[in-house]
Structures are given as structure tokens and as C-alpha cells.
Design a protein around this motif. Structure first.
Motif: not given
Lengths: 315, 219
Positions: A22-26
Motif C-alpha cells: 500500500l505504501f508503494r502504491i501511494a
């Protein structure tokens, strides 16, 4: 020696990769915002091309830009396009660590061209991208997972340390800026008017902010909350740890009082308010992109299961 | 492998923490301390110290603060020096001096042209009427640059502020074929307290850093 053993144990623990994903997507979305906002406002040449070729400044270049031929339109446009492709690749999760590394190299090469037209968000973006290089952010919720397992999600474990490094970076940033707010307008003993005065600065305003004169006490309260929240940010890291290892009185109390959630809610309110009232670029979204690291993957799994359970089943 | 990872992560944590610790950084430029906003801070702190029984006039306080800042900067620089390549190559530098003090004397950029019958405003920061090239000049990165150019340190001959003026002149020469001159300058004023705004007062200030550019040179 005991401390070192505990450190080795802590840095060897693993967990599911959901939080990191989720960190990567954001983060990928923030890369798109960072470069896209410059493209959308037609300022690529103005900012990052040398004045001999249409820009506003004589630029000395960065190593990659120099290697490709200097800060001329063709090179800069190519790099901006490449950076946006990399950002998109981060969002969909393809290429693993290599994508994060390429994004870091390209984004720094471009944004480093004109350091006068830079912000703290450039620093935060670079730091976050480096953490995405270190951690395995495409283990799940990614094209990589799909190619590897045939499914979009995967239970492949990732190092828990990577999530902690992201959370640590966030806390370091908040604490550092808080500890440097020594102005008489910020600190106790003064009148907590810092945010009021900052909102009067025309440099970052979106709209005329004189209306805040009628809600001055609200700005004072916001100043006090912001200062305390930033200065005590290390407590947030302790609260994150407490959720993962709720041992001892202090950590159990942090969990019981939902200290982590309080910090997160205050942070979200501050960043969203900043985003609405001031034009400080992608700083707020970028900071919030690090927030998934404050929660263990299980928290997201539970939330997802609850969402699915609430969905009305088909007739 | 476990041990190598543990050591490398410890080094990362140390490098990040050491560099993020508060430091004056570019604030060590003593000349910048003459700015009224900075002077007001020292006056306020001087008053606070006096109220708790530590009398120190603002000038003495500045000397003490400067001495401490220089000493601490030396210690911190020595601690982070071995990590220089790590910060530089991996983008792990930390500098989080964000809104550490409100700027009470902001500078508002004004761009005007002269078509032969006096100055007319083209762009005024945050104006809803003088909006020439607003999409570009209001972009957050441009705001960041223009904020810097409002400080004297950035207004030197041939410096960044003048380079921006030349760029604006080139665009104006193209956009306004009948214009003769372009002028850039900053309106520097003291922001108003809540009661003054509620009483309907307008900020008073003065013009600084006026630069003129003849547009014929860019056609």
C-alpha cells in the motif's frame, strides 16, 4: 550483547507484504503527482531547462542529465516522461526493487536541476523511494505477484524491518520539524499564533486567508495541537511497536488508549487542512503515503474482510 | 546475513537520525539575521528570558545563539561526515526546517509592463486580476523559488531573481508586441494581526528589488 541480540531478532522478523504494498502504491501516485503537476502547469522548461534553451535559470545539471546531454528540452522531457512511466510502474507493482531504484534516479536527476524550485517533498520523496528500494514492496498487490503466482495477492513474507524504516522516517521528519519550531509564535509561553501568521503569508496561500482573523482562537488551538503532535512524534513509533508487541505496562496502555490512531487522525486532519488551505505541492499526500507503514498487515486484512462481509450479497 | 542486515540497518537509523537533528544549516548566514522577522524573534525570546529572571538583550542573545549554533553544527557535521556518500547517492539526506517560524514580512512579487503610457500590472502574486502567466508562476515550485527571491541574499546582480526577470521579459516581449519595458519588484509588508484585519486595515509596506528590462532586446 543482549541488546544486539534483540536487534538482530527484530530485524529478522517477517510479515505479509500488504502494508508495504500500500505504501508503494501511494508512493507511485505521489511520483505521478510530483511530475504531473509540473507538466500540467507548463513549467517543465521554465524550471528544469537551461536559460539558453528556454528556461529561467542557468543550470549546472545533475550527473544523469549531463551524461545524456545537459539540461536541454529533449533530455529533460525524456526524463520527465521516464519518471512518470516509473511512477505508474510503482503503482501497479512491476519490476520489484529495480523500478523503485530507477524512479529514484530519474526523479532526483530532474528535481535536482533547480534546487531553488524545490521543496521538502523532494527530500521526502527521495527518502521514501530509497526505502522502496530496500524493502520488498511488490510481494503482493502487484503485477509481480500476479506473474509469480497467478494471483494479485501473495502471502510471501517480507522483512518487518522495511515497514519500520518507513514508519521511522515519518516520525523522524515530524519530530525534527517540531524540535526546530523554536519560534516564540509556536512554543508554549507565547500566544500560539504561528499558524495564523503562516496562513497570512501570501507565498503559499490558495485563497485570501484574512478570514482567519475572525477565527483566531481556532488557529491558536491548531498551532498548539500541531506543535505538541510534532514534538512528541517519537511516541507514535513506540505506539506502532506496542501494537506489534504489547508487552509491559506502557505498551499495553498505548494500545488500550489507541495512541497510534489518535496520532494518525490528527496527522490526516493536519495534512488535509494544509492541502485545502495552502499550495505546498505534494507534501501532504506524500507524508500520508507513508501512513500504511504505521499498521501491521493484519490490520488491513481485517479491514478488508469486514468490508467484504458488509457488502450486500447478490439477490 | 542476519548480522550484516542488523548492522546495516543500525547504520541507516543512525545516519538518518544524526542528520535530522535540529541544526541551523543555512541559518548560519549571519547576514540573513538582519531580516525583521528574525529580529522580532530574538526580541520576543529576549523578553521571555527576562520574564524568568534571565535578562539578556537581543544583541547578546544573538551572539550566544550564534555561538551555540556554530558549535553544534561542527559536532553534527563531524558525526554525519562518514555518511556523506550515503546521503548523496541514495537520497537519504534529512532537512526538515518546515515553517519553523512564521515570516512576518513577506514579499509579494509584482510584474508590470509599460507600453509607453505608464506601468500596468501584469502579474501580482495571489491577485485575481493581474494574472498573466499565473498557471506557471503560481505552481508550487515557482512559489518556492519566488519566496527565496524575496530575500536580499537572492537579489544579487545577475543572480536568480534577475534571471527570472529576464525570462519574464522574454515572454512579455512575445506576448505583448507593443510593450517597451518590463518591471519586477517586491512589495514587502508586515502581516496584520487579527484585530487590525477585523478593523479593515490594509497592510502597509514598501517596494524593494525593482528591476527594469527593455523588451526590444528580446525581439
Amino acid at each position: 550483547m543482549r541488546l544486539y541480540r534483540r536487534w538482530v531478532e527484530a530485524t529478522s522478523a517477517t510479515e505479509a507484504g500488504t502494508s508495504l504494498a500500500l505504501f508503494r502504491i501511494a508512493l507511485g501516485l505521489c511520483v505521478l503527482w510530483t511530475l504531473g503537476s509540473v507538466v500540467g502547469s507548463d513549467t517543465v522548461d521554465l524550471l528544469w531547462v537551461d536559460s539558453a534553451h528556454g528556461g529561467m535559470k542557468r543550470l549546472s545539471g545533475t550527473w544523469l542529465v549531463d551524461a545524456l546531454g545537459g539540461p536541454v528540452p529533449s533530455v529533460v522531457h525524456g526524463l520527465v516522461a521516464a519518471g512518470m512511466v516509473c511512477g505508474l510502474a510503482l503503482v501497479v507493482g512491476i519490476g520489484g526493487r529495480l523500478t523503485a531504484l530507477l524512479t529514484l534516479v530519474v526523479v532526483r536527476a530532474v528535481t535536482g536541476l533547480n534546487t531553488e524550485a524545490a521543496g521538502s517533498y523532494d527530500l521526502l520523496l527521495a527518502n521514501a523511494l530509497w526505502l522502496a528500494v530496500l524493502g520488498d514492496t511488490t510481494a503482493t498487490l502487484s503485477v509481480d505477484a500476479r506473474l509469480r503466482t497467478g494471483r494479485w495477492t501473495s502471502a510471501r513474507p517480507v522483512g518487518m524491518w522495511a515497514r519500520y524504516l518507513v514508519a521511522f522516517q515519518l516520525v523522524v521528519m515530524y519530530a525534527s520539524t517540531g524540535w526546530q519550531k523554536l519560534s516564540a509564535y509556536w512554543t508554549p509561553g507565547g500566544d500560539f499564533s504561528a499558524l495564523y501568521w503562516i496562513l497570512q503569508q501570501p507565498g503559499w496561500q490558495r485563497i485570501d486567508m484574512t478570514w482567519t482573523a475572525w477565527v483566531f482562537p481556532v488557529t491558536q488551538l491548531a498551532t498548539a495541537v500541531t506543535w505538541v503532535w510534532e514534538v512528541t512524534a517519537p511516541v507514535l513509533l513506540l505506539a506502532v511497536w506496542a501494537h506489534d508487541a504489547p508487552e509491559g505496562r506502557i505498551r499495553r496502555a498505548l494500545v488500550r488508549w489507541r495512541v497510534r490512531d489518535v496520532y494518525v487522525v490528527v496527522g490526516l486532519v493536519l495534512h488535509v487542512s494544509l492541502l485545502v488551505l495552502m499550495n505546498v505541492g505534494p507534501f501532504g499526500p506524500l507524508s500520508m503515503a507513508l501512513y500504511p507503514a504505521l499498521y501491521a498487515p493484519d490490520a488491513f486484512h481485517r479491514g478488508f474482510r469486514r468490508m467484504v462481509a458488509r457488502r450486500p450479497s447478490g439477490a | 546475513m542476519q548480522h550484516l542486515r542488523a548492522v546495516l540497518l543500525a547504520l541507516h537509523v543512525f545516519a538518518v537520525t544524526a542528520m535530522a537533528l535540529p541544526s541551523a544549516g543555512s541559518g548560519l548566514d549571519r547576514a540573513a539575521w538582519s531580516n525583521p522577522t528574525v529580529q522580532e524573534e530574538f526580541a520576543a525570546w529576549s523578553g521571555r528570558l527576562a520574564s524568568v529572571g534571565i535578562p539578556m538583550d537581543p544583541a547578546r542573545l544573538q551572539d550566544v545563539a550564534y555561538g551555540f549554533a556554530v558549535g553544534w553544527h561542527r559536532v553534527q557535521s563531524a558525526a554525519i561526515a562518514p555518511f556523506g556518500p550515503y546521503y548523496r547517492l541514495c537520497g537519504t539526506a534529512q532537512s526538515w526546517r518546515m515553517f519553523v517560524a512564521p515570516h512576518r514580512h513577506p514579499a509579494l512579487l509584482h510584474v508590470d509592463i509599460d507600453r509607453g503610457d505608464g506601468w500596468e500590472p501584469l502579474y501580482v502574486a495571489r491577485s485575481s486580476t493581474a494574472t498573466w502567466r499565473r498557471r506557471q508562476l503560481d505552481q508550487d515550485r515557482m512559489r518556492s523559488a519566488i519566496f527565496r527571491y524575496g530575500w536580499k541574499a537572492w537579489q544579487g546582480r545577475g543572480g536568480s531573481y534577475e534571471q527570472l526577470g529576464v525570462w519574464l521579459a522574454k515572454q512579455a516581449a512575445h506576448d505583448f508586441p507593443d510593450a517597451i519595458r518590463l518591471r519586477t519588484r517586491f512589495f514587502v509588508y508586515r502581516t496584520l494581526p487579527p484585530d487590525a484585519i477585523r478593523a479593515g486595515r490594509a497592510p502597509e509596506g514598501e517596494w524593494e528589488a525593482e528591476r527594469l528590462h527593455r523588451l526590444a532586446a528580446f525581439r
